[in-house]
Scaffold this motif. Structure first.
Motif, PDB file in Angstrom:
ATOM      1  N   PRO A 221       0.792  -1.156   0.013  1.00 35.36           N
ATOM      2  CA  PRO A 221       0.107  -0.196  -0.018  1.00 35.36           C
ATOM      3  C   PRO A 221       0.850   1.621  -0.694  1.00 35.36           C
ATOM      4  CG  PRO A 221       0.390  -1.201   2.358  1.00 35.36           C
ATOM      5  CD  PRO A 221       0.779  -1.760   1.541  1.00 35.36           C
ATOM      6  N   ALA A 222       0.505   1.864  -0.476  1.00 32.34           N
ATOM      7  CA  ALA A 222       0.691   3.499  -1.094  1.00 32.34           C
ATOM      8  C   ALA A 222       0.910   4.262   0.553  1.00 32.34           C
ATOM      9  CB  ALA A 222       0.641   4.607  -2.484  1.00 32.34           C
ATOM     10  N   LEU A 223       2.360   5.039   0.944  1.00 30.81           N
ATOM     11  CA  LEU A 223       1.688   6.153   1.772  1.00 30.81           C
ATOM     12  C   LEU A 223       0.236   6.555   1.910  1.00 30.81           C
ATOM     13  CD1 LEU A 223       5.187   7.603   1.660  1.00 30.81           C
ATOM     14  CD2 LEU A 223       4.157   5.842   3.309  1.00 30.81           C
ATOM     15  N   GLU A 224      -0.024   6.527   3.544  1.00 29.27           N
ATOM     16  CA  GLU A 224      -0.893   7.887   3.474  1.00 29.27           C
ATOM     17  C   GLU A 224      -1.686   8.696   2.782  1.00 29.27           C
ATOM     18  OE1 GLU A 224      -4.946   8.222   6.930  1.00 29.27           O
ATOM     19  OE2 GLU A 224      -3.423   6.887   7.586  1.00 29.27           O
ATOM     20  N   LYS A 225      -2.324   9.340   2.213  1.00 32.58           N
ATOM     21  CA  LYS A 225      -2.233  10.752   1.812  1.00 32.58           C
ATOM     22  C   LYS A 225      -3.623  10.940   1.990  1.00 32.58           C
ATOM     23  CE  LYS A 225      -1.548   8.939  -2.910  1.00 32.58           C
ATOM     24  NZ  LYS A 225      -1.726   8.749  -4.341  1.00 32.58           N
TER      25      LYS A 225
ATOM     26  N   ASP B 122     -12.285  -9.711 -12.940  1.00 31.95           N
ATOM     27  CA  ASP B 122     -11.555  -8.846 -12.073  1.00 31.95           C
ATOM     28  C   ASP B 122     -11.761  -7.564 -12.546  1.00 31.95           C
ATOM     29  OD1 ASP B 122     -10.761 -11.274 -10.450  1.00 31.95           O
ATOM     30  OD2 ASP B 122      -9.145 -11.606 -11.393  1.00 31.95           O
ATOM     31  N   ILE B 123     -11.639  -6.325 -11.541  1.00 34.49           N
ATOM     32  CA  ILE B 123     -11.300  -5.336 -11.797  1.00 34.49           C
ATOM     33  C   ILE B 123     -10.686  -4.524 -10.817  1.00 34.49           C
ATOM     34  CG2 ILE B 123     -12.641  -3.196 -11.351  1.00 34.49           C
ATOM     35  CD1 ILE B 123     -15.421  -4.391 -12.397  1.00 34.49           C
ATOM     36  N   THR B 124      -9.537  -3.787 -12.000  1.00 33.98           N
ATOM     37  CA  THR B 124      -8.829  -2.481 -10.123  1.00 33.98           C
ATOM     38  C   THR B 124      -9.172  -0.391 -10.546  1.00 33.98           C
ATOM     39  OG1 THR B 124      -7.017  -4.153 -11.515  1.00 33.98           O
ATOM     40  CG2 THR B 124      -6.603  -1.539 -10.146  1.00 33.98           C
ATOM     41  N   LEU B 125      -9.766  -0.615  -9.640  1.00 35.47           N
ATOM     42  CA  LEU B 125     -10.343   0.725  -9.880  1.00 35.47           C
ATOM     43  C   LEU B 125      -9.219   1.153  -9.435  1.00 35.47           C
ATOM     44  CD1 LEU B 125     -12.937   0.565  -6.573  1.00 35.47           C
ATOM     45  CD2 LEU B 125     -13.214   0.159  -9.500  1.00 35.47           C
ATOM     46  N   ARG B 126      -9.157   2.326 -10.000  1.00 35.94           N
ATOM     47  CA  ARG B 126      -7.870   3.427 -10.212  1.00 35.94           C
ATOM     48  C   ARG B 126      -7.558   4.602  -9.932  1.00 35.94           C
ATOM     49  NH1 ARG B 126      -3.609  -0.204 -11.149  1.00 35.94           N
ATOM     50  NH2 ARG B 126      -4.110  -1.294 -13.342  1.00 35.94           N
ATOM     51  N   GLN B 127      -9.289   5.813  -9.742  1.00 38.59           N
ATOM     52  CA  GLN B 127      -9.377   6.702  -9.663  1.00 38.59           C
ATOM     53  C   GLN B 127     -10.529   6.946  -9.573  1.00 38.59           C
ATOM     54  OE1 GLN B 127      -7.838   9.919 -11.854  1.00 38.59           O
ATOM     55  NE2 GLN B 127      -7.381  11.498 -10.347  1.00 38.59           N
TER      56      GLN B 127
ATOM     57  N   SER C 126      -7.169   7.546  -5.372  1.00 44.28           N
ATOM     58  CA  SER C 126      -6.129   7.451  -6.735  1.00 44.28           C
ATOM     59  C   SER C 126      -5.334   5.947  -6.678  1.00 44.28           C
ATOM     60  CB  SER C 126      -5.211   8.423  -6.086  1.00 44.28           C
ATOM     61  OG  SER C 126      -4.656   8.730  -5.498  1.00 44.28           O
ATOM     62  N   SER C 127      -4.956   5.334  -5.969  1.00 50.43           N
ATOM     63  CA  SER C 127      -4.046   3.937  -6.071  1.00 50.43           C
ATOM     64  C   SER C 127      -5.000   3.234  -6.086  1.00 50.43           C
ATOM     65  CB  SER C 127      -3.456   3.564  -4.123  1.00 50.43           C
ATOM     66  OG  SER C 127      -2.802   4.962  -3.961  1.00 50.43           O
ATOM     67  N   ALA C 128      -4.384   2.158  -6.396  1.00 51.10           N
ATOM     68  CA  ALA C 128      -5.001   1.128  -7.186  1.00 51.10           C
ATOM     69  C   ALA C 128      -5.767   0.063  -6.285  1.00 51.10           C
ATOM     70  CB  ALA C 128      -3.868   0.017  -7.439  1.00 51.10           C
ATOM     71  N   PHE C 129      -7.168  -0.614  -6.308  1.00 48.54           N
ATOM     72  CA  PHE C 129      -7.554  -1.458  -5.676  1.00 48.54           C
ATOM     73  C   PHE C 129      -8.173  -2.117  -6.351  1.00 48.54           C
ATOM     74  CE2 PHE C 129     -11.594  -2.484  -2.961  1.00 48.54           C
ATOM     75  CZ  PHE C 129     -10.911  -1.911  -1.994  1.00 48.54           C
TER      76      PHE C 129
ATOM     77  N   VAL D 132     -24.074  17.173  -9.664  1.00 47.69           N
ATOM     78  CA  VAL D 132     -22.448  16.711  -9.809  1.00 47.69           C
ATOM     79  C   VAL D 132     -22.546  15.328 -10.486  1.00 47.69           C
ATOM     80  CG1 VAL D 132     -20.776  16.191  -8.183  1.00 47.69           C
ATOM     81  CG2 VAL D 132     -22.416  17.338  -7.337  1.00 47.69           C
ATOM     82  N   ARG D 133     -21.421  15.428 -11.458  1.00 47.00           N
ATOM     83  CA  ARG D 133     -21.107  14.116 -11.882  1.00 47.00           C
ATOM     84  C   ARG D 133     -19.745  14.033 -11.212  1.00 47.00           C
ATOM     85  NH1 ARG D 133     -19.394  14.743 -17.253  1.00 47.00           N
ATOM     86  NH2 ARG D 133     -19.100  16.838 -16.867  1.00 47.00           N
ATOM     87  N   TYR D 134     -19.534  12.242 -11.068  1.00 46.19           N
ATOM     88  CA  TYR D 134     -18.096  11.653 -10.665  1.00 46.19           C
ATOM     89  C   TYR D 134     -18.070  11.016 -11.828  1.00 46.19           C
ATOM     90  CZ  TYR D 134     -21.351  11.794  -6.694  1.00 46.19           C
ATOM     91  OH  TYR D 134     -22.179  12.727  -5.468  1.00 46.19           O
ATOM     92  N   ALA D 135     -16.072  10.481 -10.964  1.00 45.65           N
ATOM     93  CA  ALA D 135     -15.764   9.468 -12.472  1.00 45.65           C
ATOM     94  C   ALA D 135     -14.947   8.907 -12.241  1.00 45.65           C
ATOM     95  CB  ALA D 135     -15.012  10.667 -13.834  1.00 45.65           C
ATOM     96  N   LEU D 136     -15.506   7.372 -12.289  1.00 51.39           N
ATOM     97  CA  LEU D 136     -14.825   5.935 -11.722  1.00 51.39           C
ATOM     98  C   LEU D 136     -13.816   5.447 -12.872  1.00 51.39           C
ATOM     99  CD1 LEU D 136     -14.545   4.346  -9.200  1.00 51.39           C
ATOM    100  CD2 LEU D 136     -16.665   2.971 -10.225  1.00 51.39           C
ATOM    101  N   GLN D 137     -12.471   5.494 -12.428  1.00 52.73           N
ATOM    102  CA  GLN D 137     -11.889   4.813 -13.501  1.00 52.73           C
ATOM    103  C   GLN D 137     -10.885   3.647 -13.123  1.00 52.73           C
ATOM    104  OE1 GLN D 137      -8.403   8.130 -14.180  1.00 52.73           O
ATOM    105  NE2 GLN D 137      -9.988   9.459 -14.791  1.00 52.73           N
ATOM    106  N   TYR D 138     -11.434   2.772 -14.250  1.00 49.79           N
ATOM    107  CA  TYR D 138     -11.199   1.523 -13.876  1.00 49.79           C
ATOM    108  C   TYR D 138     -10.481   0.341 -14.856  1.00 49.79           C
ATOM    109  CZ  TYR D 138     -15.668  -0.282 -15.919  1.00 49.79           C
ATOM    110  OH  TYR D 138     -15.800  -0.066 -16.566  1.00 49.79           O
TER     111      TYR D 138
END
Length: 437
Positions: free
Chosen positions: A54-58, A304-309, A342-345, A374-380
Motif C-alpha cells: 500500500p502507498a503512503l497514506e494521503k 476482476d476489476i482494478t479501481l484506479r481513481q 487514486s491508488s490501485a484497489f 454533480v458528476r463522478y468519474a470512476l476510472q478502472y
C-alpha cells in the motif's frame, strides 16, 4: 466521545430530531444503462496486476474543508399569499444519461388554490416541456404525521413559532460537549431545548388538519440537443405565467450538452465488467447546511476489476473524499476498507461492491436555496483495457412543506435553527461517527 453525546441522545429522543440529522434526505436510487465512456478503446491487452504494497497514506481532500460556512445567506421574507421559490445561481452542465432527467424545479406555495390550467413556463435558450404537479397538497395529520419527508410538523418549527432562541440552544449544546462529565451543563442544555414541548403533541394534530396551504411543483424538462450539435444549449432565464402575472426568472446558467454519437471511435458501453450499476438520482438537503453530502456507487463485478481513481468531473468546485469501499464476497463475507481515491484497489470477480463517499460543495454551504448537478468519474481497468464510469446526482436544498410554507407565507424565520443549532449538532454527530469510542 460516546459519553460526550449522552445529552444529545437524550434530547433527540425528547425533541424528535433524529429524522433531520442526516446530511441528505429522500435519496432515490436509479439504474444506469447504456452509458458512454471518457476514454478510447485500448490498443494493448492488459492483465490483472499483482497487488503491491500500500502507498503512503494521503491526506483526505476534505481535511481542509471548513466545518462551518464563513457566511450565511439570510433573506427576510414578509408574510405573503403566494411565493415562487427557485435557485438563482445555477452553474452546472447536464450530460447525456448521467443524471436521469434534465429538469429545473420551481416550487409554488399559496394560501389559496391556483388555476393550474393557466400556468405556463418556457426555458429561454432551449426547447422544454412543463409539468405541474398539484397532487401533494394534503398536509393532514393522518397523512404527514411521523414521516419527516412527508412533511411532518416538526417540534423545532413549533418551538420557533413560540419563541425559542436557537443561538442560546447552540451555546448550551457546545458547553455540554466541552464539559462531557458535567451534570449541570447537560441538564441545562436538555431543559432548554425541551421548552414549549408540553403542548406540542396536543396542538400538533389540530394545526396540521387546519393548515391552509397549497403546494405545487413546476418542473421544467429540457430537451436534449440533437446529435451532431457541437455546442451545449445554455439556459439562463425561465419565463413563468402564473395567476395573470408574467415572471422572468434569472436562474444563473445551466449548460445542456448534446447527445454523443454512438458510432464515434471512442464510444463504448458504460459499466463494462459491472452489473447492476446504481447511483443516487436526486438528493434533498437541509437549507443553510454546512456544504457536505454523502453519495454512493454500487455494482457487482462481472470480471476482476482494478479501481484506479474516483473524482468529480466537469466544471465543478465540489471536492470528494472520505471514501469507503465495502466488498461482499459470494459467500457473504464482507470487507470494509478506506480508499484514497487514486491508488490501485483490486476487486475480485463476483464481489458486490459499494463505494460510499462524502462531498463538499463550497457554493452550497450556508445557502438558503441551492441546486446543482454533480458528476463522478470512476476510472478502472479490466484485462482488456481502461474504462470510465460516469455517474451523477442532483442536489438541492429543500425542507418539508410545513417549514417552507411557514417561511415563505407566514414569514417565520427558521435560519437561526439551522445556523446556530442544527449545523452544530450535525457536526458533533459526524465527529462521533468518524471517531467512535
Amino acid at each position: 466521545m460516546k459519553k460526550h453525546l449522552k445529552w444529545i441522545c437524550i434530547i433527540l429522543c425528547v425533541v424528535g430530531l433524529l429524522c433531520a440529522c442526516g446530511p441528505e434526505q429522500n435519496q432515490e436510487q436509479q439504474m444506469a444503462t447504456n452509458l458512454t465512456t471518457e476514454s478510447t478503446q485500448p490498443s494493448v491487452q492488459m492483465t490483472q496486476p499483482e497487488p503491491t504494497e500500500p502507498a503512503l497514506e494521503k491526506e483526505d481532500p476534505l481535511a481542509t474543508a471548513p466545518q462551518f460556512p464563513e457566511e450565511y445567506e439570510v433573506v427576510a421574507v414578509e408574510p405573503q399569499d403566494m411565493a415562487l421559490v427557485y435557485p438563482t445561481d445555477c452553474d452546472f452542465e447536464y450530460v447525456f444519461d448521467t443524471i436521469g432527467s434534465y429538469d429545473y424545479l420551481i416550487q409554488i406555495f399559496s394560501k389559496e388554490p391556483i388555476d393550474v390550467n393557466a400556468v405556463k413556463a418556457d426555458a429561454i435558450g432551449t426547447e422544454s416541456e412543463t409539468f405541474l404537479c398539484s397532487d401533494n397538497t394534503d398536509f393532514s395529520y393522518e397523512t404527514c404525521n411521523g414521516n419527516y419527508m412527508q412533511n411532518d410538523y416538526n417540534a423545532y418549527l413549533y418551538q420557533t413559532q413560540h419563541g425559542i432562541d436557537w443561538k442560546i440552544a447552540g451555546e448550551l449544546l457546545e458547553k455540554s460537549q466541552n464539559e462531557p462529565y458535567s451534570l449541570e451543563a447537560g441538564n441545562a442544555y436538555s431543559e432548554y431545548v425541551s421548552q414549549y414541548l408540553d403542548l406540542y403533541e396536543l396542538e400538533k394534530k389540530a394545526y396540521m388538519d387546519s393548515c391552509p396551504y397549497y403546494y405545487y411543483r413546476l418542473n421544467i424538462y429540457f430537451e436534449v440537443p440533437e446529435m451532431g450539435a457541437t455546442e451545449p444549449e445554455i439556459v439562463e432565464q425561465i419565463e413563468v405565467e402564473l395567476e395573470g402575472q408574467t415572471y422572468m426568472l434569472d436562474i444563473g446558467q445551466i449548460r445542456i450538452q448534446p447527445l454523443p454519437d454512438p458510432t464515434a471511435p471512442d464510444s463504448q458501453s458504460w459499466g463494462k465488467g459491472m452489473r447492476g450499476t446504481s447511483f443516487g438520482g436526486n438528493m434533498i438537503l437541509m437549507p443553510w447546511n454546512r456544504g457536505f453530502f454523502t453519495d454512493e456507487i454500487s455494482f457487482e463485478a462481472e470480471e476482476d476489476i482494478t479501481l484506479r481513481q474516483l473524482k468529480t468531473t466537469g466544471q465543478t468546485s465540489v471536492v470528494l473524499g472520505d471514501i469507503h469501499i465495502k466488498c461482499t464476497k459470494e459467500n457473504n463475507q464482507s470487507l470494509d476498507q478506506t480508499w484514497d481515491g487514486s491508488s490501485a484497489f483490486y476487486i475480485d470477480q463476483g464481489d458486490s461492491v459499494s463505494i460510499s463517499f462524502t462531498c463538499y460543495d463550497p457554493r452550497m454551504a450556508g445557502r438558503m436555496v441551492y441546486f446543482n448537478a454533480v458528476r463522478y468519474a470512476l476510472q478502472y481497468s479490466l484485462n482488456d483495457g481502461d474504462y470510465t464510469l460516469i455517474s451523477g446526482t442532483t442536489i438541492h436544498t429543500g425542507d418539508n412543506l410545513y417549514d417552507l410554507c411557514a417561511q415563505y407565507l407566514e414569514g417565520t424565520d427558521l435560519s437561526s435553527y439551522f445556523i446556530h443549532y442544527y449545523n452544530l449538532l450535525d457536526s458533533y454527530l459526524h465527529q462521533n461517527q468518524r471517531n467512535p469510542g
